[in-house]
Design a protein around this motif. Structure first.
Motif, PDB file in Angstrom:
ATOM      1  N   LEU A  78       0.910  -1.220   0.229  1.00  0.00           N
ATOM      2  CA  LEU A  78      -0.541  -0.282  -0.211  1.00  0.00           C
ATOM      3  C   LEU A  78       0.986   0.989   0.175  1.00  0.00           C
ATOM      4  O   LEU A  78       0.686   2.263  -0.722  1.00  0.00           O
ATOM      5  CB  LEU A  78      -0.723  -0.116   0.967  1.00  0.00           C
ATOM      6  CG  LEU A  78      -2.401   0.251   1.151  1.00  0.00           C
ATOM      7  CD1 LEU A  78      -2.604   0.685  -0.293  1.00  0.00           C
ATOM      8  CD2 LEU A  78      -2.854   0.789   2.481  1.00  0.00           C
ATOM      9  N   TRP A  79       1.955   1.652   1.005  1.00  0.00           N
ATOM     10  CA  TRP A  79       2.878   1.861   0.557  1.00  0.00           C
ATOM     11  C   TRP A  79       3.450   2.391  -0.567  1.00  0.00           C
ATOM     12  O   TRP A  79       3.509   3.524  -0.760  1.00  0.00           O
ATOM     13  CB  TRP A  79       3.830   2.434   1.804  1.00  0.00           C
ATOM     14  CG  TRP A  79       4.952   2.842   1.867  1.00  0.00           C
ATOM     15  CD1 TRP A  79       5.131   3.970   2.762  1.00  0.00           C
ATOM     16  CD2 TRP A  79       6.307   3.344   1.305  1.00  0.00           C
ATOM     17  NE1 TRP A  79       5.961   5.019   3.146  1.00  0.00           N
ATOM     18  CE2 TRP A  79       6.562   4.195   1.622  1.00  0.00           C
ATOM     19  CE3 TRP A  79       7.303   2.181   1.300  1.00  0.00           C
ATOM     20  CZ2 TRP A  79       8.228   4.167   2.127  1.00  0.00           C
ATOM     21  CZ3 TRP A  79       8.162   2.259   0.528  1.00  0.00           C
ATOM     22  CH2 TRP A  79       9.569   3.330   1.000  1.00  0.00           C
ATOM     23  N   LEU A  80       4.016   1.491  -0.865  1.00  0.00           N
ATOM     24  CA  LEU A  80       4.400   1.411  -3.101  1.00  0.00           C
ATOM     25  C   LEU A  80       3.378   2.323  -3.091  1.00  0.00           C
ATOM     26  O   LEU A  80       4.151   3.484  -4.100  1.00  0.00           O
ATOM     27  CB  LEU A  80       5.240   0.325  -2.298  1.00  0.00           C
ATOM     28  CG  LEU A  80       5.920  -0.096  -2.239  1.00  0.00           C
ATOM     29  CD1 LEU A  80       6.549  -1.192  -2.395  1.00  0.00           C
ATOM     30  CD2 LEU A  80       7.236   0.822  -2.787  1.00  0.00           C
ATOM     31  N   LEU A  81       2.247   1.775  -3.198  1.00  0.00           N
ATOM     32  CA  LEU A  81       1.132   2.562  -3.876  1.00  0.00           C
ATOM     33  C   LEU A  81       1.500   3.720  -3.676  1.00  0.00           C
ATOM     34  O   LEU A  81       0.626   4.306  -5.089  1.00  0.00           O
ATOM     35  CB  LEU A  81       0.092   1.585  -3.669  1.00  0.00           C
ATOM     36  CG  LEU A  81      -0.249   0.471  -4.693  1.00  0.00           C
ATOM     37  CD1 LEU A  81      -1.598  -0.274  -3.876  1.00  0.00           C
ATOM     38  CD2 LEU A  81      -1.365   1.351  -5.973  1.00  0.00           C
ATOM     39  N   VAL A  82       1.165   4.343  -3.106  1.00  0.00           N
ATOM     40  CA  VAL A  82       0.652   5.179  -2.610  1.00  0.00           C
ATOM     41  C   VAL A  82       2.331   5.926  -3.050  1.00  0.00           C
ATOM     42  O   VAL A  82       1.741   7.404  -3.784  1.00  0.00           O
ATOM     43  CB  VAL A  82       0.771   5.667  -0.781  1.00  0.00           C
ATOM     44  CG1 VAL A  82       0.366   7.599  -0.864  1.00  0.00           C
ATOM     45  CG2 VAL A  82      -0.295   5.347  -0.235  1.00  0.00           C
ATOM     46  N   ILE A  83       3.147   5.884  -3.036  1.00  0.00           N
ATOM     47  CA  ILE A  83       4.525   6.821  -3.244  1.00  0.00           C
ATOM     48  C   ILE A  83       4.286   6.697  -4.977  1.00  0.00           C
ATOM     49  O   ILE A  83       5.063   7.820  -5.615  1.00  0.00           O
ATOM     50  CB  ILE A  83       5.576   5.784  -3.170  1.00  0.00           C
ATOM     51  CG1 ILE A  83       5.710   6.186  -0.920  1.00  0.00           C
ATOM     52  CG2 ILE A  83       7.506   6.543  -3.241  1.00  0.00           C
ATOM     53  CD1 ILE A  83       6.476   7.394  -0.778  1.00  0.00           C
ATOM     54  N   GLY A  84       3.897   5.529  -5.073  1.00  0.00           N
ATOM     55  CA  GLY A  84       4.091   5.993  -6.902  1.00  0.00           C
ATOM     56  C   GLY A  84       2.871   7.346  -6.687  1.00  0.00           C
ATOM     57  O   GLY A  84       3.198   7.402  -8.376  1.00  0.00           O
ATOM     58  N   LEU A  85       1.901   6.898  -7.113  1.00  0.00           N
ATOM     59  CA  LEU A  85       0.550   7.148  -7.685  1.00  0.00           C
ATOM     60  C   LEU A  85       1.078   8.865  -6.920  1.00  0.00           C
ATOM     61  O   LEU A  85       0.981  10.130  -8.186  1.00  0.00           O
ATOM     62  CB  LEU A  85      -1.066   7.281  -6.489  1.00  0.00           C
ATOM     63  CG  LEU A  85      -1.120   5.555  -7.119  1.00  0.00           C
ATOM     64  CD1 LEU A  85      -2.932   5.655  -6.398  1.00  0.00           C
ATOM     65  CD2 LEU A  85      -1.783   6.029  -8.205  1.00  0.00           C
ATOM     66  N   GLY A  86       1.715   9.171  -6.260  1.00  0.00           N
ATOM     67  CA  GLY A  86       1.804  10.713  -6.357  1.00  0.00           C
ATOM     68  C   GLY A  86       3.147  11.046  -6.905  1.00  0.00           C
ATOM     69  O   GLY A  86       2.841  12.176  -7.612  1.00  0.00           O
ATOM     70  N   LEU A  87       3.871  10.082  -7.671  1.00  0.00           N
ATOM     71  CA  LEU A  87       5.361  10.161  -8.510  1.00  0.00           C
ATOM     72  C   LEU A  87       3.872  10.556  -9.727  1.00  0.00           C
ATOM     73  O   LEU A  87       4.779  11.581 -10.339  1.00  0.00           O
ATOM     74  CB  LEU A  87       6.211   9.311  -8.744  1.00  0.00           C
ATOM     75  CG  LEU A  87       7.021   9.448  -7.393  1.00  0.00           C
ATOM     76  CD1 LEU A  87       8.143   7.659  -7.693  1.00  0.00           C
ATOM     77  CD2 LEU A  87       8.142  10.368  -7.916  1.00  0.00           C
ATOM     78  N   ILE A  88       3.331  10.148 -10.008  1.00  0.00           N
ATOM     79  CA  ILE A  88       2.739   9.788 -11.473  1.00  0.00           C
ATOM     80  C   ILE A  88       1.578  11.326 -11.417  1.00  0.00           C
ATOM     81  O   ILE A  88       1.217  12.070 -11.814  1.00  0.00           O
ATOM     82  CB  ILE A  88       2.022   8.729 -12.057  1.00  0.00           C
ATOM     83  CG1 ILE A  88       2.313   7.370 -11.592  1.00  0.00           C
ATOM     84  CG2 ILE A  88       0.683   8.875 -13.033  1.00  0.00           C
ATOM     85  CD1 ILE A  88       1.839   6.314 -11.868  1.00  0.00           C
ATOM     86  N   PHE A  89       1.010  11.438 -10.097  1.00  0.00           N
ATOM     87  CA  PHE A  89      -0.144  12.448  -9.926  1.00  0.00           C
ATOM     88  C   PHE A  89       0.593  13.579  -9.703  1.00  0.00           C
ATOM     89  O   PHE A  89       0.022  14.693 -10.107  1.00  0.00           O
ATOM     90  CB  PHE A  89      -1.042  11.785  -9.910  1.00  0.00           C
ATOM     91  CG  PHE A  89      -2.238  11.442 -10.223  1.00  0.00           C
ATOM     92  CD1 PHE A  89      -3.231  11.235 -11.262  1.00  0.00           C
ATOM     93  CD2 PHE A  89      -2.582   9.625  -9.991  1.00  0.00           C
ATOM     94  CE1 PHE A  89      -3.349  10.642 -11.758  1.00  0.00           C
ATOM     95  CE2 PHE A  89      -3.066   8.430 -10.288  1.00  0.00           C
ATOM     96  CZ  PHE A  89      -3.360   9.375 -11.644  1.00  0.00           C
ATOM     97  N   LEU A  90       1.297  14.024  -8.606  1.00  0.00           N
ATOM     98  CA  LEU A  90       1.848  15.159  -8.948  1.00  0.00           C
ATOM     99  C   LEU A  90       3.217  15.710  -9.443  1.00  0.00           C
ATOM    100  O   LEU A  90       3.151  16.637  -9.387  1.00  0.00           O
ATOM    101  CB  LEU A  90       1.848  15.247  -6.891  1.00  0.00           C
ATOM    102  CG  LEU A  90       1.312  14.798  -6.364  1.00  0.00           C
ATOM    103  CD1 LEU A  90       1.226  14.703  -4.610  1.00  0.00           C
ATOM    104  CD2 LEU A  90      -0.479  16.029  -6.703  1.00  0.00           C
ATOM    105  N   GLY A  91       3.823  14.389 -10.479  1.00  0.00           N
ATOM    106  CA  GLY A  91       4.957  14.577 -10.728  1.00  0.00           C
ATOM    107  C   GLY A  91       6.522  14.984  -9.911  1.00  0.00           C
ATOM    108  O   GLY A  91       7.832  15.622 -10.371  1.00  0.00           O
ATOM    109  N   VAL A  92       6.095  15.249  -8.896  1.00  0.00           N
ATOM    110  CA  VAL A  92       7.373  15.562  -7.597  1.00  0.00           C
ATOM    111  C   VAL A  92       8.237  14.137  -7.321  1.00  0.00           C
ATOM    112  O   VAL A  92       7.799  14.196  -6.894  1.00  0.00           O
ATOM    113  CB  VAL A  92       6.471  16.575  -6.921  1.00  0.00           C
ATOM    114  CG1 VAL A  92       7.587  16.996  -6.173  1.00  0.00           C
ATOM    115  CG2 VAL A  92       5.701  18.023  -7.112  1.00  0.00           C
ATOM    116  N   PRO A  93       9.521  14.311  -7.624  1.00  0.00           N
ATOM    117  CA  PRO A  93      10.529  13.707  -6.674  1.00  0.00           C
ATOM    118  C   PRO A  93      10.171  13.864  -5.568  1.00  0.00           C
ATOM    119  O   PRO A  93      10.179  14.563  -5.066  1.00  0.00           O
ATOM    120  CB  PRO A  93      11.523  13.654  -7.601  1.00  0.00           C
ATOM    121  CG  PRO A  93      11.401  14.728  -7.978  1.00  0.00           C
ATOM    122  CD  PRO A  93      10.019  15.286  -8.252  1.00  0.00           C
TER     123      PRO A  93
END
Lengths: 320, 328
Positions: free
Chosen positions: A136-151
């Motif tokens: 779940l944690w990895l999903l959150v990080i991944g979605l954050g990267l995709i949708f926010l575009g901020v590393p």
């Protein structure tokens, strides 16, 4: 007198078998679906809210965890509510199902101690939850990267990892409680009902009861009320009582770790924050120090409940 | 320690299980009350008695699965309370109404137990294949245990003991609830174990089956061993005589000649040519010889072997039980 051999002989075999049972079970699938769907909904709302104002927030990724958009609560609040459900779902029939299937005496007639069975089962349950939460944690990080575009920065990753570790200990508390009840009650249905009752009481009723009890102990002072303030004594008692709920401990620890601007979790006097730059984030180490007592509380609670179950199980008769 | 030395020399040298004043109390009630017995290597020993007489508790104490209140039991020279792993490594246990994990296959269930025994992977699969062949479950080796009948589950439990290569097999009510065919097959498997030199301890209600396989039996009654010995010995104790032989023969003075056979208690004349004698051994050969010596025509010679059922019924009728507890 020391007993011969290792108490841990057979833990590995029990662990592997229970883990594979857990992961392949329909029950686990349902729990995972429940958590993933609700958490994703909360996350979607958070992302939608954050995209409106991607300003110079240095901790944008952490906002994903904590921002709540009505009607949904934040991701962390949902986890605080659902992790116990998952732990209870995995733990309520750990021991009594072995009794009811009449497998317990056959397994204990193998050259292992009871410790191995109990520990193997507990660790397998905890590992199952840890795997799900990590995913779940990895999903959150991944979605954050995709949708926010901020590393994400290093500190954000560190803080979210701290979140993961504390969440696993929080699950440990409920898993210990469920296992204890599975030892006490021979019927899995009773154990499940009692566990769910305790969970509802501590997450829903206790936050309402604690202020009432605090007001009974220290009646609110009308002078503070006239100023629109809480009476300090009552507020302190309320917080003290609320901290008896693992839910509250988890919430406070999450607040400290995921909101870097949190400087304190309790009421403070004005002179205690003299010179503080309000709104400026604390370093990671300081935030962890604020969350540390709550984390230790969760770990201690896990250990106490586990030991209670351990002692009861050692003394229990194996015959059905 | 000196005391232990004393009893170990007192018990028979080949005894694999030796109980001395073994006691289990719950509160103030003694479920097992100071029992003593020795079980020799390679024998089939039966524990008999009504429910709640303490059979299962005795078995659990031998395995170290329940605490011993007083006394001692030695299993293969180990103390199950102090060295449970040593005991459990060498003793196989088939509990009453054994359970398996229904969602796993027969092989998976055995593999889990074998892992707990500490067997390596190659050894495990070899032993499991061999054991399943012996209990005739090869065809269903990869079927879920949920589909198994009671008899198949019992055989699977026995396969686990075979996988363990146990020196002692303890079977608790192994044949209860089995159909006659399954029972016969199971008893054959027990005989095979005995032929391999495995000591078998069997608890049961099924008296005729116990009689068919057991070398010696112990009769439990309210936590005590009321009687112990071979079926013939018990029948002498309880029924007074062991064997009832019926002779159908023509000839003069046959009754007198039969009565003269050593070991014969009395001779009843049922008809002109039919006699019933009670003896403490099987006297058929002597009876035949006596008839032939009297120039008689022997038409029938039959023996009623002492039945454990008769002994059991006779014993428990003669001494009404004082408060038989229900099994938990």
């Amino acid at each position: 007198m020391r007993r011969e051999g290792s108490a841990f002989q057979g833990v590995g075999a029990v662990f592997v078998k229970e883990l594979s049972d857990n992961i392949s079970s329909v029950r686990m699938l349902m729990l995972e679906l429940l958590i993933v769907v609700t958490a994703m909904a909360a996350l979607y709302e958070a992302i939608a809210a954050l995209r409106q104002n991607t300003a110079e927030d240095p901790f944008l990724l952490l906002r994903l965890f904590t921002v709540s958009q009505a009607p949904l609560p934040s991701f962390v609040a949902i986890l605080g509510f659902l992790i116990p459900l998952m732990a209870i779902g995995l733990g309520f029939d750990l021991i009594n199902s072995e009794h009811n299937r009449r497998t317990l005496s056959r397994i204990l007639a193998q050259p292992i101690y009871r410790d191995a069975l109990l520990l193997g089962k507990y660790l397998a349950g905890l590992a199952t939850i840890a795997i799900s939460l990590t995913a779940l944690w990895l999903l959150v990080i991944g979605l954050g990267l995709i949708f926010l575009g901020v590393p994400p920065g290093g500190e954000e990753i560190a803080r979210s990892l701290a979140f993961l570790v504390i969440a696993i200990f929080y699950a440990g508390v409920w898993l210990s409680l469920a296992m204890l009840l599975s030892i006490v009650f021979r019927s899995p249905a009773t154990a499940a009902l009692v566990a769910l009752g305790i969970w509802l009481f501590l997450t829903v009723l206790w936050p309402m009861l604690a202020p009432a009890i605090a007001q009974a102990i220290v009646p609110p002072d009308p002078r503070f009320a006239a100023l629109g303030l809480d009476t300090p004594g009552t507020a302190i008692w309320t917080q003290l009582l609320q901290r008896f709920s693992p839910n509250d401990l988890f919430g406070e620890a999450m607040l400290a770790v995921l909101s870097p601007t949190t400087r304190t979790l309790g009421p403070v006097f004005l002179d205690q924050i003299r010179g503080a730059v309000m709104g400026a984030p604390l370093p990671f180490g300081q935030s962890v120090m604020i969350a540390w007592p709550q984390t230790v509380g969760l770990i201690a609670c896990t250990i106490v409940l586990f030991v209670a179950g351990y002692v009861l199980f050692q003394r229990q008769e194996v015959r059905a | 320690m000196s005391e232990q030395q004393h009893t170990s020399t007192a018990s028979r040298p080949e005894a694999v299980i030796a109980a001395r004043d073994l006691t289990k109390r719950y509160g103030k009630t003694s479920v097992v009350d100071a029992i003593n017995f020795d079980i020799a290597k390679g024998e089939v020993f039966g524990l008999l008695g009504p429910n709640g007489a303490g059979k299962t508790t005795t078995i659990l104490m031998m395995l170290g699965l329940t605490e011993i209140s007083a006394g001692r039991v030695g299993v293969l020279g180990f103390d199950p309370a102090r060295q449970p792993l040593q005991v459990k490594r060498r003793v196989g246990y088939l509990p009453d109404a054994v359970g398996f994990y229904d969602h796993l296959t027969a092989v998976e269930n055995l593999a889990y137990a074998a892992k707990l025994m500490g067997l390596g992977m190659a050894e495990r699969s070899r032993r499991i294949a061999a054991a399943l062949t012996r209990v005739r479950l090869v065809d269903v080796a990869d079927k879920r245990v949920a589909t198994f009948s009671r008899g198949m589950r019992q055989r699977l439990g026995l396969a686990e003991i075979i996988v363990k290569r146990a020196e002692i097999a303890i079977l608790d009510e192994p044949t209860s609830g089995l159909d006659p065919q399954a029972t016969i097959e199971f008893l054959d498997l027990i005989r095979e174990l005995k032929a391999e030199g495995v000591t078998v301890l069997l608890s049961s209600h099924m008296l005729d089956q116990v009689q068919r396989v057991c070398d010696r039996v112990a009769l439990f009654r309210a936590g005590k061993i009321a009687m112990m010995g071979s079926v013939a010995e018990l029948s002498v104790q309880v029924l007074g005589a062991g064997f009832v032989v019926e002779v159908e023969a023509d000839g003069a003075g046959i009754a007198r000649r039969l009565a003269a056979i050593p070991g014969v208690g009395n001779v009843e004349t049922l008809a002109d040519d039919r006699f019933r004698m009670t003896a403490d051994r099987d006297v058929r050969a002597d009876a035949a010889r006596a008839v032939v010596a009297a120039n008689g025509a022997l038409r029938r010679l039959s023996v009623d072997e002492p039945s454990l059922e008769a002994i059991y019924a006779h014993y428990f009728q003669a001494t009404p039980s004082g408060g038989v507890r229900d099994a938990a």
